[in-house]
Design a protein around this motif. Structure first.
Motif, mmCIF file in Angstrom:
data_model
loop_
_atom_site.group_PDB
_atom_site.id
_atom_site.type_symbol
_atom_site.label_atom_id
_atom_site.label_comp_id
_atom_site.label_asym_id
_atom_site.label_seq_id
_atom_site.Cartn_x
_atom_site.Cartn_y
_atom_site.Cartn_z
ATOM 1 N N HIS A 112 0.853 -1.193 0.000
ATOM 2 C CA HIS A 112 0.000 0.000 0.000
ATOM 3 C C HIS A 112 0.884 1.236 0.000
ATOM 4 O O HIS A 112 1.935 1.255 0.624
ATOM 5 C CB HIS A 112 -0.898 0.019 1.246
ATOM 6 C CG HIS A 112 -2.220 0.699 1.024
ATOM 7 N ND1 HIS A 112 -2.320 1.995 0.570
ATOM 8 C CD2 HIS A 112 -3.492 0.267 1.189
ATOM 9 C CE1 HIS A 112 -3.590 2.329 0.469
ATOM 10 N NE2 HIS A 112 -4.335 1.298 0.838
ATOM 11 N N VAL A 113 0.431 2.267 -0.707
ATOM 12 C CA VAL A 113 1.086 3.573 -0.675
ATOM 13 C C VAL A 113 0.091 4.592 -0.131
ATOM 14 O O VAL A 113 -1.063 4.638 -0.575
ATOM 15 C CB VAL A 113 1.573 4.008 -2.076
ATOM 16 C CG1 VAL A 113 2.180 5.406 -2.020
ATOM 17 C CG2 VAL A 113 2.585 3.023 -2.625
ATOM 18 N N PHE A 114 0.517 5.382 0.831
ATOM 19 C CA PHE A 114 -0.311 6.429 1.425
ATOM 20 C C PHE A 114 0.335 7.774 1.090
ATOM 21 O O PHE A 114 1.088 8.345 1.910
ATOM 22 C CB PHE A 114 -0.403 6.236 2.939
ATOM 23 C CG PHE A 114 -0.981 4.917 3.352
ATOM 24 C CD1 PHE A 114 -2.349 4.744 3.485
ATOM 25 C CD2 PHE A 114 -0.146 3.835 3.600
ATOM 26 C CE1 PHE A 114 -2.886 3.522 3.865
ATOM 27 C CE2 PHE A 114 -0.661 2.610 3.991
ATOM 28 C CZ PHE A 114 -2.036 2.444 4.112
ATOM 29 N N PRO A 115 0.080 8.310 -0.106
ATOM 30 C CA PRO A 115 0.799 9.513 -0.537
ATOM 31 C C PRO A 115 0.557 10.715 0.359
ATOM 32 O O PRO A 115 1.465 11.534 0.572
ATOM 33 C CB PRO A 115 0.277 9.749 -1.962
ATOM 34 C CG PRO A 115 -0.975 8.950 -2.079
ATOM 35 C CD PRO A 115 -0.848 7.811 -1.148
ATOM 36 N N GLU A 116 -0.664 10.844 0.911
ATOM 37 C CA GLU A 116 -0.943 12.004 1.754
ATOM 38 C C GLU A 116 -0.128 11.965 3.046
ATOM 39 O O GLU A 116 0.209 12.996 3.622
ATOM 40 C CB GLU A 116 -2.438 12.063 2.110
ATOM 41 C CG GLU A 116 -3.359 12.202 0.908
ATOM 42 C CD GLU A 116 -3.740 10.844 0.298
ATOM 43 O OE1 GLU A 116 -3.174 9.811 0.752
ATOM 44 O OE2 GLU A 116 -4.559 10.826 -0.626
ATOM 45 N N ASP A 117 0.193 10.751 3.500
ATOM 46 C CA ASP A 117 0.942 10.589 4.739
ATOM 47 C C ASP A 117 2.433 10.404 4.504
ATOM 48 O O ASP A 117 3.204 10.228 5.460
ATOM 49 C CB ASP A 117 0.422 9.379 5.514
ATOM 50 C CG ASP A 117 -1.010 9.557 5.974
ATOM 51 O OD1 ASP A 117 -1.342 10.678 6.404
ATOM 52 O OD2 ASP A 117 -1.786 8.589 5.900
#
Length: 470
Positions: A112-117
């Motif tokens: 998973h990638v969480f770009p906002e975080d």
């Protein structure tokens, strides 16, 4: 199978290993290999340490499968050695008492990638290059770059760093959380995706750098960075190594946010010119890179240029063209292979130390004098922005006197770094090769480490014979 010591003989239960391999073969079929060539590959070592083979290699596909393998091994008191890409340098993947190697290279997904975080979750087998290729369209990147295209699991297990560490830190600064399989096969989750926490013991930091001696890492939550608006890089020759080191010290003390600052001595520059088809002046040279805004990287480069001139360096030639920078840093990453060209047929034995930045010039100069006095061929290169440097000693593997001289030099280098309040390894890790230096470096703290190892792994099955003598 040759075993190194009587202590390691005590780690080997032939009957238990045979039973474990039989159970694993039944469970994993063709993914459990006892082929000698496969076992030799997984006992591979890039040092003068001998290749010590496991009895079997199992290719895992999930955390649950790793747990199953560990439970079988624990029930049969069978040693377990985790394996990523095999780029480690201190015998980390050797199997001194045999046992089962768990190959994690096929666990290579981005979960998973969480770009906002600014973080992501990955499996341990993915390499840093593949992760950054995956992230390219997000505007993010993972900054830790040890040179070799190592697996993220291996980098976490050895607390790796590299050329970008002076700005972005090491793996310990960039791992937020882990999933790991413990010596009894239980699965634990450490940390969280939050930027900070005060909740309980920091088990994430305990496992980062534990080199597979406490647990097997099966998922990693990593901190990411935004790709800089502008990047510039360049090279700057100096009249001698001491001047180059002093320029580095002043650059860091001046607060210039340099992203990379690497030292190559004259012999290493000569090797890179020949191997990478460069035309650098054959003098001690700094490779640099600056990240930021277009105006910011230009200002940083100008400030460094002034410092370099104060120490007799220059001309400092820099560029913001991506292709020119890539060629330069590829040459730096190929330094190991370039060294081999200096002495065809020789084996390169690479070692590293790290000292406080204020002692860098002194340590490097003393090391170069030692090389000259010994008569060894040993180019020097380093991530000198954080006081870390490496020597690649080229030896004839059939000449016992040369090998003895190399070992003696490495020993003096490690004692020198420790006496300067540094460490015997800035990023290679301990494995088998650096174990004998830990008592002097850590003193009574080594007993605390040993107590932690005994508490977590009472059967001593997790990568035994590494880091801490039991």
């Amino acid at each position: 199978m040759a075993l190194a010591t009587a202590e390691q003989e005590g780690m080997r239960d032939a009957g238990g290993i045979e039973a474990a391999v039989a159970q694993l073969s039944a469970r994993f079929a063709e993914r459990c290999s006892i082929s000698r060539s496969v076992r030799e590959h997984h006992g591979h070592t890039t040092t003068l340490l001998g290749n010590q083979l496991p009895d079997a290699v199992v290719f895992a596909h999930s955390t649950q499968e790793v747990s199953e393998i560990v439970k079988i091994c624990a029930a049969n008191r069978t040693p377990i050695i985790p394996f990523g890409t095999g780029t480690s340098l201190e015998g980390h993947v050797n199997a001194p008492a045999g046992g089962v190697c768990i190959d994690l290279s096929q666990m290579d997904d981005v979960v998973h990638v969480f770009p906002e975080d600014l973080n992501c979750v990955v499996q341990p087998g993915i390499t840093r290059t593949k992760l950054n290729e995956y992230l390219r369209d997000t505007g993010l990147f993972f900054p830790i770059d040890p040179g070799a295209d190592a697996s993220l699991g291996g980098m976490t297990a050895t607390r790796a760093s590299g050329t970008n560490a002076v700005r972005y830190g090491t793996m310990k600064d960039n791992v937020l959380a882990l999933t790991a399989v413990m010596p009894d096969g239980s699965i634990v989750h450490t940390g969280s995706r939050a930027k900070k926490s005060s909740a309980g013991y920091d088990l994430t930091r305990l496992l980062v750098g534990s080199e597979g001696t406490l647990a097997i890492i099966t998922e990693i939550t990593l901190r990411l960075q935004g790709i800089p608006e502008a990047i510039s890089g360049g090279v700057c020759p100096f009249p001698d190594v001491e001047s180059a080191c002093n320029a580095v010290i002043v650059t860091i003390q001046s607060g210039i946010p340099v992203a990379r600052i690497e030292l190559l001595d004259t012999l290493q520059v000569k090797a890179c010119n020949a191997y990478s088809k460069l035309d650098l002046e054959e003098k001690p040279t700094l490779f640099l890179e600056f990240h930021g805004t277009k105006a910011g990287v230009g200002e940083q480069a100008d400030m460094f240029g002034e410092i370099a001139r104060d120490f007799g360096g220059g001309p400092f030639e820099w560029t913001d063209k991506a292709e020119d920078r890539s060629r330069l840093w590829q040459a730096r990453h190929d330094a190991y292979w370039a060294c081999l060209g200096l002495r065809p047929g020789a084996k390169s034995v690479t070692t590293d130390v790290c000292v406080p930045i204020s002692r860098l010039a002194e340590c490097v100069e003393a090391t170069r004098a030692d090389i000259a006095e010994t008569g060894l061929v040993a180019p020097l290169v380093g991530h000198v922005g954080d006081g870390n440097f490496h020597c690649s000693i080229l030896v004839d593997p059939n000449d016992e006197r040369e090998i003895a001289a190399a070992h003696a030099f490495i020993e003096r280098l490690n004692w020198r770094a420790i006496e300067m309040e540094g460490t015997c390894t800035g990023e290679h890790g301990v494995g088998q090769g650096k174990m004998k230096y830990l008592q002097r470096e850590h003193g009574d703290a080594l007993d605390v480490m040993r107590a932690i190892k005994r508490a977590i792994d009472p059967l001593n099955i997790m990568n035994p014979g590494k880091i801490i003598p039991m």
